[in-house]
Enzyme design. Structure first.
Site, PDB file in Angstrom:
ATOM      1  N   ASP A  12       0.829  -1.214   0.000  1.00 40.72           N
ATOM      2  CA  ASP A  12       0.000   0.000   0.000  1.00 40.72           C
ATOM      3  C   ASP A  12       0.859   1.260   0.000  1.00 40.72           C
ATOM      4  O   ASP A  12       1.948   1.279   0.571  1.00 40.72           O
ATOM      5  CB  ASP A  12      -0.916  -0.020   1.235  1.00 40.72           C
ATOM      6  CG  ASP A  12      -2.042   0.994   1.120  1.00 40.72           C
ATOM      7  OD1 ASP A  12      -2.394   1.384  -0.012  1.00 40.72           O
ATOM      8  OD2 ASP A  12      -2.559   1.415   2.173  1.00 40.72           O
ATOM      9  N   HIS A  29       2.274   3.780  -9.010  1.00 43.80           N
ATOM     10  CA  HIS A  29       2.066   2.353  -9.308  1.00 43.80           C
ATOM     11  C   HIS A  29       3.250   1.799 -10.092  1.00 43.80           C
ATOM     12  O   HIS A  29       3.708   0.687  -9.856  1.00 43.80           O
ATOM     13  CB  HIS A  29       0.768   2.154 -10.096  1.00 43.80           C
ATOM     14  CG  HIS A  29      -0.454   2.443  -9.278  1.00 43.80           C
ATOM     15  ND1 HIS A  29      -0.681   1.889  -8.040  1.00 43.80           N
ATOM     16  CD2 HIS A  29      -1.523   3.256  -9.504  1.00 43.80           C
ATOM     17  CE1 HIS A  29      -1.829   2.335  -7.537  1.00 43.80           C
ATOM     18  NE2 HIS A  29      -2.358   3.168  -8.413  1.00 43.80           N
ATOM     19  N   LEU A 122      10.185 -20.898  -5.500  1.00 51.37           N
ATOM     20  CA  LEU A 122       9.347 -19.934  -4.767  1.00 51.37           C
ATOM     21  C   LEU A 122       7.980 -19.899  -5.427  1.00 51.37           C
ATOM     22  O   LEU A 122       7.878 -19.867  -6.653  1.00 51.37           O
ATOM     23  CB  LEU A 122       9.985 -18.532  -4.845  1.00 51.37           C
ATOM     24  CG  LEU A 122       9.095 -17.349  -4.435  1.00 51.37           C
ATOM     25  CD1 LEU A 122       8.804 -17.387  -2.937  1.00 51.37           C
ATOM     26  CD2 LEU A 122       9.767 -16.013  -4.786  1.00 51.37           C
TER      27      LEU A 122
HETATM   28  C1  IPE Z   1      -5.395  -2.651  -0.106  1.00 52.51           C
HETATM   29  O1  IPE Z   1      -5.059  -1.332  -0.289  1.00 52.51           O
HETATM   30  C2  IPE Z   1      -5.376  -3.370  -1.389  1.00 52.51           C
HETATM   31  C3  IPE Z   1      -4.099  -3.516  -2.041  1.00 52.51           C
HETATM   32  C4  IPE Z   1      -2.926  -3.200  -1.559  1.00 52.51           C
HETATM   33  C5  IPE Z   1      -4.155  -4.113  -3.327  1.00 52.51           C
HETATM   34  P1  IPE Z   1      -6.157  -0.192  -0.407  1.00 52.51           P
HETATM   35  O2  IPE Z   1      -5.426   1.083  -0.512  1.00 52.51           O
HETATM   36  O3  IPE Z   1      -7.117  -0.512  -1.485  1.00 52.51           O
HETATM   37  O4  IPE Z   1      -6.906  -0.312   0.982  1.00 52.51           O
HETATM   38  P2  IPE Z   1      -7.893   0.714   1.682  1.00 52.51           P
HETATM   39  O5  IPE Z   1      -8.982   1.012   0.699  1.00 52.51           O
HETATM   40  O6  IPE Z   1      -7.099   1.936   2.003  1.00 52.51           O
HETATM   41  O7  IPE Z   1      -8.356   0.007   2.900  1.00 52.51           O
HETATM   42  C1  IPE Z   2      -1.420   0.339  -3.709  1.00 58.08           C
HETATM   43  O1  IPE Z   2      -1.429   1.538  -3.266  1.00 58.08           O
HETATM   44  C2  IPE Z   2      -2.093  -0.646  -4.192  1.00 58.08           C
HETATM   45  C3  IPE Z   2      -3.269  -0.796  -4.973  1.00 58.08           C
HETATM   46  C4  IPE Z   2      -4.432  -0.786  -4.489  1.00 58.08           C
HETATM   47  C5  IPE Z   2      -3.061  -1.062  -6.367  1.00 58.08           C
HETATM   48  P1  IPE Z   2      -2.607   2.574  -3.328  1.00 58.08           P
HETATM   49  O2  IPE Z   2      -2.962   2.850  -4.743  1.00 58.08           O
HETATM   50  O3  IPE Z   2      -3.721   2.160  -2.452  1.00 58.08           O
HETATM   51  O4  IPE Z   2      -1.858   3.827  -2.705  1.00 58.08           O
HETATM   52  P2  IPE Z   2      -2.462   4.887  -1.691  1.00 58.08           P
HETATM   53  O5  IPE Z   2      -2.879   4.133  -0.481  1.00 58.08           O
HETATM   54  O6  IPE Z   2      -3.600   5.550  -2.386  1.00 58.08           O
HETATM   55  O7  IPE Z   2      -1.321   5.795  -1.432  1.00 58.08           O
HETATM   56 MG    MG Z   3      -4.090   2.492  -0.450  1.00 55.96          MG
END
Ligand code: IPE
Ligand code: IPE
Ligand code: MG
Length: 224
Positions: A12, A29, A122
């Site tokens: 995240d 991303h 893995l």
């Molecule tokens: C969780 O992250 C999902 C992934 C990392 C793919 P999100 O950014 O979507 O989670 P919330 O919405 O903040 O809980």
């Molecule tokens: C990662 O990070 C993962 C996915 C859900 C693809 P986010 O896109 O949720 O990044 P933040 O939390 O908005 O910074």
């Molecule tokens: Mg996020």
């Protein structure tokens, strides 16, 4: 020292990193993919057998179409460019979640899984369009249909993670302390680390620090 067979990661913080440094969530991303490569390498080095990466949740469909399209184009390019090399490194790819994408991406995912299915170094489980609640509901439906008795063993067997040991360690980057519908059943006894750094900024050193700390934890599983 605790054995470490399975690491699960909620990757995240891409969007925030991208906005902060490149004025674009999508750039975050893209940068996040470099971290994926680094962490895969380090996981192999550390002789860990399973790495589960949360890449797209069932709830992430609520994001703008443009961001979703970008994410899946990144994934497509990653598979097209990297699957051969992953295969050569004896890595097995498994998709968790339901494959409801474009016919082209579905095929690419199926082909990648098939190509690498016999690999043993893995196993990377990529959680894509994955939601733990829906995984559990589907498992209960299957058990009902097959007239299975409701036991822990039977439930585990009917999840998509059948044959995969539960994660020993869960890492969530991005300075947020929640599970966001990830592996709710499987994480029952995992050691959980919430990392302040955003995913694109996370590196091998951070990963190793967590692994080191994990190894020294006294895991009780209810005992004393
Ligand atoms: C969780 O992250 C999902 C992934 C990392 C793919 P999100 O950014 O979507 O989670 P919330 O919405 O903040 O809980
Ligand atoms: C990662 O990070 C993962 C996915 C859900 C693809 P986010 O896109 O949720 O990044 P933040 O939390 O908005 O910074
Ligand atoms: Mg996020």
């Amino acid at each position: 020292m605790n054995p470490l067979k399975h690491v699960a990661i909620i990757m995240d913080g891409n969007g925030r990193w991208g906005l902060k440094f490149k004025n674009s969530r999508n750039a975050g991303h893209k940068a996040g993919l470099n971290t994926v490569e680094k962490i895969i390498k380090e996981t192999i080095k550390k002789d860990i057998s399973f790495l589960t990466l949360f890449a797209f949740s069932t709830e992430n469909w609520k994001r703008p179409r443009k961001e979703i399209n970008y994410l899946f184009s990144l994934l497509e390019n990653f598979l097209i460019n990297r699957i051969e090399d992953l295969h050569k490194q004896n890595i097995k790819l498994k998709i968790l979640g339901s494959k409801k994408f474009s016919p082209r991406l579905n095929k690419l995912l199926n082909d990648s899984e098939k190509k690498t299915s016999k690999n043993t170094k893995l196993q990377i489980n990529l959680a894509l369009n994955y939601g733990s609640k829906s995984e559990l509901i589907n498992a209960f439906k299957k058990m009902k249909k097959n007239k299975n008795t409701i036991t822990e063993k039977n439930l585990s067997r009917n999840l998509q993670t059948k044959n995969i040991p539960d994660p020993d360690l869960l890492i969530r980057t991005g300075n947020t302390k929640r599970l966001s519908n990830f592996l709710l059943w499987q994480l029952a006894y995992s050691e959980i680390f919430f990392e302040k750094k955003l995913w694109p900024a996370f590196n091998e050193k951070d990963y190793n620090k967590i692994i080191k700390e994990y190894k020294s934890i006294k895991r009780n599983f209810g005992k004393i």
